[in-house]
Design a protein around this motif. Structure first.
Motif, PDB file in Angstrom:
ATOM      1  N   HIS A  57      -8.142 -81.614 -30.942  1.00 38.88           N
ATOM      2  CA  HIS A  57      -9.601 -81.508 -30.974  1.00 38.88           C
ATOM      3  C   HIS A  57     -10.197 -82.202 -32.199  1.00 38.88           C
ATOM      4  O   HIS A  57     -11.417 -82.362 -32.292  1.00 38.88           O
ATOM      5  N   GLU A 260      -9.914 -74.660 -30.394  1.00 42.12           N
ATOM      6  CA  GLU A 260     -11.031 -75.555 -30.073  1.00 42.12           C
ATOM      7  C   GLU A 260     -12.263 -75.201 -30.900  1.00 42.12           C
ATOM      8  O   GLU A 260     -12.933 -76.089 -31.440  1.00 42.12           O
ATOM      9  N   ARG A 261     -12.564 -73.915 -31.010  1.00 39.62           N
ATOM     10  CA  ARG A 261     -13.738 -73.507 -31.778  1.00 39.62           C
ATOM     11  C   ARG A 261     -13.578 -73.818 -33.253  1.00 39.62           C
ATOM     12  O   ARG A 261     -14.493 -74.341 -33.899  1.00 39.62           O
ATOM     13  N   GLY A 264     -13.859 -77.434 -33.855  1.00 43.30           N
ATOM     14  CA  GLY A 264     -15.255 -77.840 -33.742  1.00 43.30           C
ATOM     15  C   GLY A 264     -16.045 -77.544 -35.000  1.00 43.30           C
ATOM     16  O   GLY A 264     -16.862 -78.372 -35.445  1.00 43.30           O
ATOM     17  N   THR A 268     -17.637 -80.541 -37.297  1.00 44.15           N
ATOM     18  CA  THR A 268     -19.073 -80.560 -37.605  1.00 44.15           C
ATOM     19  C   THR A 268     -19.298 -80.648 -39.101  1.00 44.15           C
ATOM     20  O   THR A 268     -20.148 -81.415 -39.577  1.00 44.15           O
TER      21      THR A 268
END
Length: 274
Positions: A57, A260-261, A264, A268
């Motif tokens: 990811h 995944e979170r 992310g 960011t």
């Protein structure tokens, strides 16, 4: 849609480099060879595999390098030493050997302590840092982890109650991954479990936190009993401009529990203009 990588595929990517101090470190490299480097530092008794769930990811647009720290995985396991400054120096030499500077540094638990040390001592090597499930407090001669480490003797059973709990998540984690993680933690010699913990009984990282100038993100799971809410608040107060995010219902290994979170949130933060 991000394609996951199997544990076998991840293991097949393992390479090694001999550092200028003579130590051989194994590592996995993924992503864009021309992308901004991200150095992914694993936790105590883990290996580069610790990032195998989250790395896909993060791979797009970044050059990912995940080493096995000294004493772990397929890297050299010298008799000593296992202090934070010595292990951070290994990482510095790896950055120089692989031409990664300046690099983002993302560290989990022990890896977060190394990220702190690198940002404090060699700020020119670092873009931003992410501290996942880590702290900046002295270890204690008490508690669940201390008591279990005292009992460890080789060979360590990867399916014993302690290793199963050590590698577990507060929420379900892929069992195939966990089976590999348990075997690799159990393969770390008991002398290294003891050495790394003992060294941190005398190492207080908190006075140097004020020297971190790199933008910093602090991440933890609210159920983490190792890197507590109090520890995280102390770090945020000491590191100028540090941001902090807590994930409800998550534990110490948030990048396993919700890769995944977590990836992310990391992406960011790293992609935001400095």
């Amino acid at each position: 849609m991000v394609e996951p990588i199997s544990q076998e595929q991840f293991a097949a990517l393992k390479q090694s480099a001999v550092l200028s101090n003579g130590l051989r470190l194994a590592y996995v490299e993924m992503g864009d060879p021309d992308g901004v480097p991200i150095l992914l530092l694993h936790g105590f008794t883990d290996s580069a595999r610790s990032w195998s769930l989250a790395a896909p990811h993060l791979a797009t647009g970044f050059r990912l390098v995940s080493p096995d720290l000294r004493g772990h995985g397929h890297s050299d396991k010298p008799e000593g030493c296992y202090t934070i400054p010595e292990m951070a120096t290994d990482v510095r030499f790896l950055i120089e050997t692989l031409d990664l500077a300046p690099s983002h540094v993302v560290g989990h638990s022990l890896g977060g302590r190394l990220a702190q040390a690198i940002a404090e001592r060699w700020p020119h090597l670092v873009r931003k840092i992410v501290l996942i499930s880590t702290s900046a407090v002295l270890r204690e001669r008490r508690g669940w982890l201390w008591e279990n480490i005292q009992k460890l003797r080789d060979p360590i059973d990867p399916e014993c109650a302690f290793i199963r709990e050590w590698c577990a998540g507060a929420i379900p984690v892929d069992e195939n991954f966990l089976a590999h993680a348990r075997r690799e933690s159990a393969a770390v010699p008991s002398r290294i479990w003891h050495s790394i913990y003992y060294e941190q009984l005398a190492y207080d990282p908190s006075p140097l936190l004020q020297d971190i100038s790199a933008p910093t993100l602090i991440l933890r799971g609210e159920e983490d009993m190792i890197a507590t809410e109090e520890h995280q608040a102390q770090m945020q107060e000491a590191i100028v401009g540090a941001e902090r995010i807590s994930l409800p219902s998550h534990g110490h290994n948030i990048h396993w529990e919700d890769p995944e979170r977590v990836a992310g949130l990391v992406r960011t933060f790293l992609e935001r203009p400095r």
